[in-house]
Design a protein around this motif. Sequence first.
Motif, PDB file in Angstrom:
ATOM      1  N   ALA A  88      -4.257  -0.239  -1.577  1.00 61.06           N
ATOM      2  CA  ALA A  88      -4.003  -0.653  -2.964  1.00 61.06           C
ATOM      3  C   ALA A  88      -2.516  -0.875  -3.211  1.00 61.06           C
ATOM      4  O   ALA A  88      -2.135  -1.820  -3.908  1.00 61.06           O
ATOM      5  CB  ALA A  88      -4.550   0.388  -3.937  1.00 61.06           C
ATOM      6  N   ASP A  89      -1.672  -0.030  -2.622  1.00 56.05           N
ATOM      7  CA  ASP A  89      -0.228  -0.199  -2.782  1.00 56.05           C
ATOM      8  C   ASP A  89       0.255  -1.472  -2.088  1.00 56.05           C
ATOM      9  O   ASP A  89       1.101  -2.196  -2.619  1.00 56.05           O
ATOM     10  CB  ASP A  89       0.525   1.014  -2.225  1.00 56.05           C
ATOM     11  CG  ASP A  89       0.413   2.231  -3.124  1.00 56.05           C
ATOM     12  OD1 ASP A  89       0.125   2.066  -4.331  1.00 56.05           O
ATOM     13  OD2 ASP A  89       0.620   3.352  -2.625  1.00 56.05           O
ATOM     14  N   GLU A  90      -0.307  -1.747  -0.924  1.00 55.39           N
ATOM     15  CA  GLU A  90       0.071  -2.973  -0.217  1.00 55.39           C
ATOM     16  C   GLU A  90      -0.325  -4.211  -1.008  1.00 55.39           C
ATOM     17  O   GLU A  90       0.442  -5.166  -1.127  1.00 55.39           O
ATOM     18  CB  GLU A  90      -0.559  -3.000   1.178  1.00 55.39           C
ATOM     19  CG  GLU A  90       0.070  -2.005   2.120  1.00 55.39           C
ATOM     20  CD  GLU A  90      -0.498  -2.062   3.527  1.00 55.39           C
ATOM     21  OE1 GLU A  90      -1.433  -2.850   3.776  1.00 55.39           O
ATOM     22  OE2 GLU A  90       0.005  -1.304   4.374  1.00 55.39           O
ATOM     23  N   ARG A  91      -1.510  -4.190  -1.581  1.00 58.30           N
ATOM     24  CA  ARG A  91      -1.975  -5.311  -2.409  1.00 58.30           C
ATOM     25  C   ARG A  91      -1.055  -5.510  -3.615  1.00 58.30           C
ATOM     26  O   ARG A  91      -0.648  -6.627  -3.933  1.00 58.30           O
ATOM     27  CB  ARG A  91      -3.407  -5.052  -2.873  1.00 58.30           C
ATOM     28  CG  ARG A  91      -4.378  -6.133  -2.524  1.00 58.30           C
ATOM     29  CD  ARG A  91      -5.787  -5.956  -3.080  1.00 58.30           C
ATOM     30  NE  ARG A  91      -6.157  -4.646  -3.589  1.00 58.30           N
ATOM     31  CZ  ARG A  91      -6.777  -3.700  -2.898  1.00 58.30           C
ATOM     32  NH1 ARG A  91      -7.089  -3.904  -1.635  1.00 58.30           N
ATOM     33  NH2 ARG A  91      -7.105  -2.549  -3.449  1.00 58.30           N
ATOM     34  N   THR A  92      -0.731  -4.416  -4.289  1.00 61.73           N
ATOM     35  CA  THR A  92       0.129  -4.482  -5.469  1.00 61.73           C
ATOM     36  C   THR A  92       1.520  -4.981  -5.104  1.00 61.73           C
ATOM     37  O   THR A  92       2.122  -5.766  -5.831  1.00 61.73           O
ATOM     38  CB  THR A  92       0.211  -3.092  -6.152  1.00 61.73           C
ATOM     39  OG1 THR A  92      -1.119  -2.664  -6.453  1.00 61.73           O
ATOM     40  CG2 THR A  92       1.022  -3.144  -7.416  1.00 61.73           C
TER      41      THR A  92
END
Length: 91
Positions: free
Chosen positions: A31-35
């Motif tokens: 999720a952090d990578e996507r954000t």
Amino acid sequence: MNERTLKASYADLLAAIVNALDVPLPSLAEADERTYYQLLERRASDVRVVVAVNLSHSRDPWLAASEIRRRTAEGPVTYTPFEFTTSEAAR
């Protein structure tokens, strides 16, 4: 605008661009990578639009720098940044 002021204004514009695109790496969480990628894409798009509009209209680097900073502030880092451990930093 004299040459010294003009150079300072373009340096300010370049600093605003660097600041907008210099975002910390995300943690390894998906999720952090996507954000992270969404934020980087948005900021790159904002910079491109502001510079393109500035070139075709006002050609005022101070104005463009101010707008880039405003848009950057509207999209802060909301993900968890990657934290290097001592063993990773030594590599």
